[in-house]
Design a protein around this motif. Sequence first.
Motif, PDB file in Angstrom:
ATOM      1  N   PHE A  23      69.771 -15.726  49.079  1.00 27.90           N
ATOM      2  CA  PHE A  23      71.114 -15.900  48.538  1.00 27.90           C
ATOM      3  C   PHE A  23      72.097 -14.896  49.124  1.00 27.90           C
ATOM      4  O   PHE A  23      73.245 -15.233  49.423  1.00 27.90           O
ATOM      5  N   TRP A  24      71.668 -13.654  49.333  1.00 26.22           N
ATOM      6  CA  TRP A  24      72.581 -12.592  49.776  1.00 26.22           C
ATOM      7  C   TRP A  24      73.039 -12.787  51.216  1.00 26.22           C
ATOM      8  O   TRP A  24      74.227 -12.696  51.528  1.00 26.22           O
ATOM      9  N   SER A  25      72.102 -13.051  52.106  1.00 22.09           N
ATOM     10  CA  SER A  25      72.436 -13.148  53.531  1.00 22.09           C
ATOM     11  C   SER A  25      72.665 -14.575  53.996  1.00 22.09           C
ATOM     12  O   SER A  25      73.202 -14.793  55.077  1.00 22.09           O
ATOM     13  N   ARG A  26      72.227 -15.544  53.210  1.00 21.22           N
ATOM     14  CA  ARG A  26      72.232 -16.971  53.573  1.00 21.22           C
ATOM     15  C   ARG A  26      71.231 -17.268  54.688  1.00 21.22           C
ATOM     16  O   ARG A  26      71.318 -18.302  55.356  1.00 21.22           O
ATOM     17  N   TYR A  27      70.268 -16.379  54.880  1.00 18.32           N
ATOM     18  CA  TYR A  27      69.201 -16.621  55.848  1.00 18.32           C
ATOM     19  C   TYR A  27      68.354 -17.784  55.344  1.00 18.32           C
ATOM     20  O   TYR A  27      67.883 -17.787  54.208  1.00 18.32           O
ATOM     21  N   LEU A  28      68.156 -18.773  56.200  1.00 18.43           N
ATOM     22  CA  LEU A  28      67.509 -20.029  55.806  1.00 18.43           C
ATOM     23  C   LEU A  28      66.316 -20.295  56.717  1.00 18.43           C
ATOM     24  O   LEU A  28      66.411 -20.159  57.939  1.00 18.43           O
ATOM     25  N   ASP A  29      65.192 -20.686  56.117  1.00 18.63           N
ATOM     26  CA  ASP A  29      64.037 -21.060  56.934  1.00 18.63           C
ATOM     27  C   ASP A  29      63.215 -22.116  56.197  1.00 18.63           C
ATOM     28  O   ASP A  29      63.409 -22.342  54.994  1.00 18.63           O
ATOM     29  N   ALA A  30      62.322 -22.744  56.939  1.00 22.32           N
ATOM     30  CA  ALA A  30      61.471 -23.786  56.376  1.00 22.32           C
ATOM     31  C   ALA A  30      60.068 -23.616  56.930  1.00 22.32           C
ATOM     32  O   ALA A  30      59.895 -23.286  58.111  1.00 22.32           O
ATOM     33  N   TYR A  31      59.065 -23.854  56.092  1.00 20.04           N
ATOM     34  CA  TYR A  31      57.686 -23.569  56.453  1.00 20.04           C
ATOM     35  C   TYR A  31      56.820 -24.813  56.267  1.00 20.04           C
ATOM     36  O   TYR A  31      56.430 -25.146  55.146  1.00 20.04           O
ATOM     37  N   PRO A  32      56.526 -25.521  57.369  1.00 21.51           N
ATOM     38  CA  PRO A  32      55.674 -26.707  57.286  1.00 21.51           C
ATOM     39  C   PRO A  32      54.251 -26.330  56.877  1.00 21.51           C
ATOM     40  O   PRO A  32      53.758 -25.237  57.176  1.00 21.51           O
ATOM     41  N   ALA A  33      53.587 -27.247  56.192  1.00 21.59           N
ATOM     42  CA  ALA A  33      52.218 -27.032  55.746  1.00 21.59           C
ATOM     43  C   ALA A  33      51.533 -28.385  55.562  1.00 21.59           C
ATOM     44  O   ALA A  33      52.188 -29.421  55.474  1.00 21.59           O
ATOM     45  N   GLN A  34      50.228 -28.354  55.486  1.00 23.82           N
ATOM     46  CA  GLN A  34      49.464 -29.591  55.321  1.00 23.82           C
ATOM     47  C   GLN A  34      49.466 -30.083  53.884  1.00 23.82           C
ATOM     48  O   GLN A  34      49.220 -31.258  53.627  1.00 23.82           O
ATOM     49  N   THR A  86      71.563 -29.242  38.877  1.00 24.39           N
ATOM     50  CA  THR A  86      71.403 -27.870  38.378  1.00 24.39           C
ATOM     51  C   THR A  86      70.713 -26.975  39.407  1.00 24.39           C
ATOM     52  O   THR A  86      70.586 -25.784  39.210  1.00 24.39           O
ATOM     53  N   ASN A  87      70.248 -27.569  40.480  1.00 19.39           N
ATOM     54  CA  ASN A  87      69.606 -26.816  41.557  1.00 19.39           C
ATOM     55  C   ASN A  87      70.358 -27.078  42.864  1.00 19.39           C
ATOM     56  O   ASN A  87      69.769 -27.280  43.916  1.00 19.39           O
ATOM     57  N   GLY A  88      71.699 -27.069  42.777  1.00 17.85           N
ATOM     58  CA  GLY A  88      72.547 -27.509  43.874  1.00 17.85           C
ATOM     59  C   GLY A  88      72.366 -26.746  45.162  1.00 17.85           C
ATOM     60  O   GLY A  88      72.338 -27.339  46.247  1.00 17.85           O
ATOM     61  N   ALA A  89      72.265 -25.417  45.091  1.00 22.13           N
ATOM     62  CA  ALA A  89      72.134 -24.617  46.309  1.00 22.13           C
ATOM     63  C   ALA A  89      70.866 -24.984  47.068  1.00 22.13           C
ATOM     64  O   ALA A  89      70.876 -25.127  48.302  1.00 22.13           O
ATOM     65  N   ALA A  90      69.768 -25.145  46.324  1.00 25.18           N
ATOM     66  CA  ALA A  90      68.506 -25.508  46.967  1.00 25.18           C
ATOM     67  C   ALA A  90      68.568 -26.913  47.545  1.00 25.18           C
ATOM     68  O   ALA A  90      68.080 -27.173  48.652  1.00 25.18           O
ATOM     69  N   GLU A  91      69.181 -27.835  46.802  1.00 19.69           N
ATOM     70  CA  GLU A  91      69.304 -29.215  47.284  1.00 19.69           C
ATOM     71  C   GLU A  91      70.136 -29.257  48.569  1.00 19.69           C
ATOM     72  O   GLU A  91      69.805 -29.988  49.512  1.00 19.69           O
ATOM     73  N   ASN A  92      71.210 -28.483  48.615  1.00 19.27           N
ATOM     74  CA  ASN A  92      72.033 -28.433  49.819  1.00 19.27           C
ATOM     75  C   ASN A  92      71.265 -27.857  51.000  1.00 19.27           C
ATOM     76  O   ASN A  92      71.421 -28.311  52.147  1.00 19.27           O
ATOM     77  N   SER A  93      70.442 -26.853  50.741  1.00 23.58           N
ATOM     78  CA  SER A  93      69.652 -26.250  51.811  1.00 23.58           C
ATOM     79  C   SER A  93      68.642 -27.244  52.369  1.00 23.58           C
ATOM     80  O   SER A  93      68.454 -27.337  53.584  1.00 23.58           O
ATOM     81  N   VAL A  94      67.993 -27.979  51.482  1.00 21.87           N
ATOM     82  CA  VAL A  94      67.024 -28.985  51.929  1.00 21.87           C
ATOM     83  C   VAL A  94      67.716 -30.052  52.763  1.00 21.87           C
ATOM     84  O   VAL A  94      67.221 -30.455  53.826  1.00 21.87           O
ATOM     85  N   ARG A  95      68.881 -30.504  52.319  1.00 22.75           N
ATOM     86  CA  ARG A  95      69.608 -31.526  53.073  1.00 22.75           C
ATOM     87  C   ARG A  95      70.042 -30.987  54.434  1.00 22.75           C
ATOM     88  O   ARG A  95      69.949 -31.688  55.445  1.00 22.75           O
ATOM     89  N   ARG A  96      70.499 -29.750  54.477  1.00 22.27           N
ATOM     90  CA  ARG A  96      70.940 -29.151  55.738  1.00 22.27           C
ATOM     91  C   ARG A  96      69.776 -29.074  56.729  1.00 22.27           C
ATOM     92  O   ARG A  96      69.925 -29.398  57.911  1.00 22.27           O
ATOM     93  N   VAL A  97      68.618 -28.642  56.248  1.00 24.55           N
ATOM     94  CA  VAL A  97      67.448 -28.529  57.122  1.00 24.55           C
ATOM     95  C   VAL A  97      66.978 -29.908  57.580  1.00 24.55           C
ATOM     96  O   VAL A  97      66.633 -30.101  58.752  1.00 24.55           O
ATOM     97  N   CYS A 123      66.323 -23.965  62.130  1.00 25.73           N
ATOM     98  CA  CYS A 123      66.628 -22.917  61.154  1.00 25.73           C
ATOM     99  C   CYS A 123      66.943 -21.593  61.843  1.00 25.73           C
ATOM    100  O   CYS A 123      67.916 -20.909  61.487  1.00 25.73           O
ATOM    101  N   PHE A 124      66.141 -21.229  62.844  1.00 24.64           N
ATOM    102  CA  PHE A 124      66.376 -19.932  63.486  1.00 24.64           C
ATOM    103  C   PHE A 124      67.693 -19.928  64.248  1.00 24.64           C
ATOM    104  O   PHE A 124      68.453 -18.950  64.177  1.00 24.64           O
ATOM    105  N   LEU A 125      67.978 -21.002  64.968  1.00 24.69           N
ATOM    106  CA  LEU A 125      69.236 -21.061  65.712  1.00 24.69           C
ATOM    107  C   LEU A 125      70.432 -21.003  64.774  1.00 24.69           C
ATOM    108  O   LEU A 125      71.458 -20.393  65.089  1.00 24.69           O
ATOM    109  N   ARG A 126      70.318 -21.631  63.621  1.00 25.58           N
ATOM    110  CA  ARG A 126      71.388 -21.528  62.623  1.00 25.58           C
ATOM    111  C   ARG A 126      71.557 -20.089  62.179  1.00 25.58           C
ATOM    112  O   ARG A 126      72.682 -19.587  62.055  1.00 25.58           O
ATOM    113  N   ASN A 127      70.457 -19.404  61.935  1.00 25.65           N
ATOM    114  CA  ASN A 127      70.522 -18.026  61.436  1.00 25.65           C
ATOM    115  C   ASN A 127      71.158 -17.060  62.426  1.00 25.65           C
ATOM    116  O   ASN A 127      71.737 -16.047  62.014  1.00 25.65           O
TER     117      ASN A 127
END
Length: 244
Positions: A23-34, A86-97, A123-127
């Motif tokens: 939340f503080w830096s807006r650093y965003l990443d995603a971690y694929p898994a099985q 009620t979880n708007g920030a997270a939903e927006n992050s998922v949509r952006r990714v 994600c990294f290029l965005r950051n």
Amino acid sequence: VAEKNHDNQSVDFDRVALVIQDFWSRYLDAYPAQGRETAEVKEAFIKFLGFKSPLAIYSDNAGEITSAVRKLGGKSITATPHIPQTNGAAENSVRRVTEGTSCALTQSGLSYQWWNSAMRAYCFLRNVTDLQHHGTTPYYRRFGTQFYGHRIPFGAETGYLKFDQHTKVVLQHPLAEKCHRGIFIGYDLRPGGIWSGDYFVVDADALNAADSSQQLRLLRVKDLVIPDYFVFPVATGAIKQPDN
């Protein structure tokens, strides 16, 4: 956690991804898994946080997330069940990714099997590129240093120097060409998200000759030869790729 269709699993058999934003830096990443078990969620948080314990993590009511946060010693704050607003920030992050990953794959021409690598690269290029409301990039805000590496689009052609990881010598005759054609795949990150200084590529000739994506391996390299402008040889058909 974004669920993926089993028929569209990645080359590494990933089917889901956990999207995390600071939340503080807006650093965003995603971690694929099985899968979406507690152990896999915990591993994703460790990759994002490094060797720090979280104070609080806001999420939906997914049991595997709250359980992982508890194991890491953090406080889990949950949204109202079944009401995404009620979880708007997270939903927006998922949509952006999701949208960024889709665009990266389309531009690269690589098949959907590479969605996990495209997601990490986006994600990294965005950051390291997008300026946020605080006037700096998320990467600078979080680590206090600029990113001094190359900004390379996912799937672009680049040259790389081929070294053996054990002997640290070029695996070619001394008079042979040491620069090889590669397809850029992404960045190697240390726990916590800071760049290690290395890149990931796939050898272009190996990709062109492969009968299956499982025959391919990512090459971790440090030295790249950047062209004057980027081209996407898989998208143009100059390099073919396996169907599976």
